[in-house]
Design an enzyme around this catalytic site. Sequence first.
Site, PDB file in Angstrom:
ATOM      1  N   GLU A  58      13.856  -2.085 -17.657  1.00 60.11           N
ATOM      2  CA  GLU A  58      14.229  -3.103 -16.672  1.00 60.11           C
ATOM      3  C   GLU A  58      14.523  -4.435 -17.345  1.00 60.11           C
ATOM      4  O   GLU A  58      15.508  -5.110 -17.000  1.00 60.11           O
ATOM      5  CB  GLU A  58      13.119  -3.274 -15.641  1.00 60.11           C
ATOM      6  CG  GLU A  58      13.494  -4.267 -14.542  1.00 60.11           C
ATOM      7  CD  GLU A  58      12.301  -4.730 -13.730  1.00 60.11           C
ATOM      8  OE1 GLU A  58      12.373  -4.653 -12.495  1.00 60.11           O
ATOM      9  OE2 GLU A  58      11.309  -5.203 -14.326  1.00 60.11           O
ATOM     10  N   TRP A  77      14.318   0.589  -9.095  1.00 58.86           N
ATOM     11  CA  TRP A  77      15.071  -0.233  -8.141  1.00 58.86           C
ATOM     12  C   TRP A  77      15.813   0.610  -7.095  1.00 58.86           C
ATOM     13  O   TRP A  77      16.567   0.064  -6.283  1.00 58.86           O
ATOM     14  CB  TRP A  77      16.065  -1.134  -8.885  1.00 58.86           C
ATOM     15  CG  TRP A  77      15.432  -2.389  -9.384  1.00 58.86           C
ATOM     16  CD1 TRP A  77      14.838  -2.623 -10.594  1.00 58.86           C
ATOM     17  CD2 TRP A  77      15.292  -3.611  -8.655  1.00 58.86           C
ATOM     18  NE1 TRP A  77      14.343  -3.887 -10.680  1.00 58.86           N
ATOM     19  CE2 TRP A  77      14.605  -4.532  -9.503  1.00 58.86           C
ATOM     20  CE3 TRP A  77      15.658  -4.029  -7.383  1.00 58.86           C
ATOM     21  CZ2 TRP A  77      14.297  -5.834  -9.106  1.00 58.86           C
ATOM     22  CZ3 TRP A  77      15.365  -5.326  -6.987  1.00 58.86           C
ATOM     23  CH2 TRP A  77      14.692  -6.207  -7.845  1.00 58.86           C
ATOM     24  N   TYR A  91      18.032 -10.989 -10.541  1.00 60.61           N
ATOM     25  CA  TYR A  91      17.450 -11.616 -11.731  1.00 60.61           C
ATOM     26  C   TYR A  91      18.405 -11.738 -12.919  1.00 60.61           C
ATOM     27  O   TYR A  91      18.701 -12.828 -13.387  1.00 60.61           O
ATOM     28  CB  TYR A  91      16.208 -10.834 -12.176  1.00 60.61           C
ATOM     29  CG  TYR A  91      15.112 -10.794 -11.171  1.00 60.61           C
ATOM     30  CD1 TYR A  91      14.303 -11.901 -10.946  1.00 60.61           C
ATOM     31  CD2 TYR A  91      14.860  -9.642 -10.433  1.00 60.61           C
ATOM     32  CE1 TYR A  91      13.277 -11.863 -10.014  1.00 60.61           C
ATOM     33  CE2 TYR A  91      13.836  -9.592  -9.501  1.00 60.61           C
ATOM     34  CZ  TYR A  91      13.048 -10.704  -9.292  1.00 60.61           C
ATOM     35  OH  TYR A  91      12.039 -10.657  -8.371  1.00 60.61           O
ATOM     36  N   ARG A 131      11.014 -30.664 -22.341  1.00 57.81           N
ATOM     37  CA  ARG A 131      10.279 -30.189 -21.167  1.00 57.81           C
ATOM     38  C   ARG A 131      11.226 -29.582 -20.145  1.00 57.81           C
ATOM     39  O   ARG A 131      10.874 -29.432 -18.969  1.00 57.81           O
ATOM     40  CB  ARG A 131       9.482 -31.350 -20.562  1.00 57.81           C
ATOM     41  CG  ARG A 131       8.412 -31.901 -21.507  1.00 57.81           C
ATOM     42  CD  ARG A 131       7.561 -32.964 -20.829  1.00 57.81           C
ATOM     43  NE  ARG A 131       8.285 -34.221 -20.652  1.00 57.81           N
ATOM     44  CZ  ARG A 131       8.150 -35.278 -21.463  1.00 57.81           C
ATOM     45  NH1 ARG A 131       7.328 -35.214 -22.507  1.00 57.81           N
ATOM     46  NH2 ARG A 131       8.808 -36.394 -21.232  1.00 57.81           N
ATOM     47  N   ARG A 132      12.413 -29.204 -20.631  1.00 55.92           N
ATOM     48  CA  ARG A 132      13.443 -28.662 -19.734  1.00 55.92           C
ATOM     49  C   ARG A 132      13.874 -27.256 -20.149  1.00 55.92           C
ATOM     50  O   ARG A 132      14.981 -26.820 -19.816  1.00 55.92           O
ATOM     51  CB  ARG A 132      14.661 -29.590 -19.734  1.00 55.92           C
ATOM     52  CG  ARG A 132      14.325 -31.022 -19.325  1.00 55.92           C
ATOM     53  CD  ARG A 132      15.520 -31.939 -19.470  1.00 55.92           C
ATOM     54  NE  ARG A 132      15.182 -33.318 -19.088  1.00 55.92           N
ATOM     55  CZ  ARG A 132      16.031 -34.340 -19.145  1.00 55.92           C
ATOM     56  NH1 ARG A 132      17.268 -34.136 -19.571  1.00 55.92           N
ATOM     57  NH2 ARG A 132      15.650 -35.547 -18.778  1.00 55.92           N
ATOM     58  N   CYS A 151      11.208 -12.506  -6.638  1.00 56.27           N
ATOM     59  CA  CYS A 151       9.756 -12.752  -6.552  1.00 56.27           C
ATOM     60  C   CYS A 151       9.314 -13.608  -7.735  1.00 56.27           C
ATOM     61  O   CYS A 151       8.705 -14.654  -7.544  1.00 56.27           O
ATOM     62  CB  CYS A 151       8.986 -11.441  -6.534  1.00 56.27           C
ATOM     63  SG  CYS A 151       9.258 -10.469  -5.039  1.00 56.27           S
ATOM     64  N   ARG A 171       6.629 -16.411  -6.658  1.00 57.75           N
ATOM     65  CA  ARG A 171       6.383 -16.823  -5.270  1.00 57.75           C
ATOM     66  C   ARG A 171       5.592 -15.774  -4.499  1.00 57.75           C
ATOM     67  O   ARG A 171       4.838 -16.088  -3.572  1.00 57.75           O
ATOM     68  CB  ARG A 171       7.708 -17.093  -4.549  1.00 57.75           C
ATOM     69  CG  ARG A 171       8.563 -15.846  -4.379  1.00 57.75           C
ATOM     70  CD  ARG A 171       9.726 -16.014  -3.422  1.00 57.75           C
ATOM     71  NE  ARG A 171      10.449 -14.757  -3.291  1.00 57.75           N
ATOM     72  CZ  ARG A 171      10.148 -13.811  -2.417  1.00 57.75           C
ATOM     73  NH1 ARG A 171       9.141 -13.962  -1.590  1.00 57.75           N
ATOM     74  NH2 ARG A 171      10.848 -12.694  -2.368  1.00 57.75           N
ATOM     75  N   ASP A 174       2.866  -8.522  -5.713  1.00 54.19           N
ATOM     76  CA  ASP A 174       2.184  -7.287  -5.353  1.00 54.19           C
ATOM     77  C   ASP A 174       1.201  -6.980  -6.488  1.00 54.19           C
ATOM     78  O   ASP A 174       1.598  -6.560  -7.577  1.00 54.19           O
ATOM     79  CB  ASP A 174       3.244  -6.185  -5.198  1.00 54.19           C
ATOM     80  CG  ASP A 174       2.669  -4.798  -4.986  1.00 54.19           C
ATOM     81  OD1 ASP A 174       1.448  -4.617  -5.106  1.00 54.19           O
ATOM     82  OD2 ASP A 174       3.466  -3.873  -4.726  1.00 54.19           O
ATOM     83  N   ASN A 182       4.982  -7.235 -14.247  1.00 49.23           N
ATOM     84  CA  ASN A 182       5.484  -8.576 -14.546  1.00 49.23           C
ATOM     85  C   ASN A 182       4.841  -9.161 -15.793  1.00 49.23           C
ATOM     86  O   ASN A 182       5.517  -9.772 -16.629  1.00 49.23           O
ATOM     87  CB  ASN A 182       5.235  -9.515 -13.363  1.00 49.23           C
ATOM     88  CG  ASN A 182       5.854  -9.051 -12.063  1.00 49.23           C
ATOM     89  OD1 ASN A 182       5.219  -9.139 -11.012  1.00 49.23           O
ATOM     90  ND2 ASN A 182       7.071  -8.539 -12.105  1.00 49.23           N
ATOM     91  N   ILE A 213      -2.683  -8.037  -1.962  1.00 53.65           N
ATOM     92  CA  ILE A 213      -2.994  -6.620  -2.126  1.00 53.65           C
ATOM     93  C   ILE A 213      -2.621  -5.927  -0.827  1.00 53.65           C
ATOM     94  O   ILE A 213      -3.137  -6.290   0.254  1.00 53.65           O
ATOM     95  CB  ILE A 213      -4.492  -6.416  -2.424  1.00 53.65           C
ATOM     96  CG1 ILE A 213      -4.867  -7.018  -3.783  1.00 53.65           C
ATOM     97  CG2 ILE A 213      -4.853  -4.928  -2.372  1.00 53.65           C
ATOM     98  CD1 ILE A 213      -6.357  -7.025  -4.064  1.00 53.65           C
ATOM     99  N   ALA A 266       5.829  -0.642  -0.989  1.00 52.16           N
ATOM    100  CA  ALA A 266       6.166  -1.271   0.291  1.00 52.16           C
ATOM    101  C   ALA A 266       7.546  -1.884   0.165  1.00 52.16           C
ATOM    102  O   ALA A 266       7.770  -2.766  -0.652  1.00 52.16           O
ATOM    103  CB  ALA A 266       5.138  -2.336   0.648  1.00 52.16           C
TER     104      ALA A 266
END
Length: 267
Positions: A58, A77, A91, A131-132, A151, A171, A174, A182, A213, A266
């Site tokens: 992925e 996917w 993404y 910082r960018r 997500c 944001r 799961d 992730n 959860i 889900a």
Amino acid sequence: MKQYLELVQEILDKGEEKSDRTGTGTISLFGAQKKYDLRDGFPLVTTKKGIFRSVLKELLWFLSGSQTIKDLDCHIWDEWADEDGNIGPLYGYQWVKWEKFEEVEHGKFLKTHINQIQNAIDLIKNNPDSRRIIVSAWNVADLDKMALYPCHAFFQFYVINGRLDCQLYQRSADIALGVPFNIASYSALMIMVAQECNLEPGIFTHTIGDAHIYLNHVDGLKEQLTRKPYPLPTLKLAKKPFWEIKYEDFELENYQHHPFIKFPIAV
């Protein structure tokens, strides 16, 4: 991966039941953060078997900028793709092909693309104190074209004392299915970028908005909480330029894990 187990326990202890888009129902906690130091080992969950092959497939698919699962050599996917295999400008497309329109003459515009990943690498190499050094998948103009709103929406690199750190803002997370995936995916990306920039992979900070959860995942996660974590494995990467790295260039060593736990998705 005690940090992951601590997160699971925290949500079970402090979370509240909340409805969700899928209709499954969740135990939800808003605002959570865990840190994983890659110098302690590669953070792939050991209290169940992690499907690392799919993580890498992925990640490399994202980096290709593809919008179709026909280019993805696994099935993670499938539930979100349309009948032609398309997922829209999600993404990977935003990471490496963010659309930009430049006016070439009055009323006429030329569409070009921004490679945010390459821009981040260039900043790390040339202005490491910036910082960018940020990559965003949350392109408001394209959200309605995506099969699923991003997500893991926004991440930032940080360079200090020869070390590359990364913080992800997610944001929606799961905890049973997505979060182990992730953590491993962004840690692998950190290793790739660090190697390209002659830095040591450092600390991955995972910041979560809605950490949830699903109710039908509770029993499986409680089973994981009874299992003692194994020592973390090591991820080795062939010495190649960033954009030439392929699946075969990764080698996961000494991965000990407990038996696989199947969690329903889900959608």
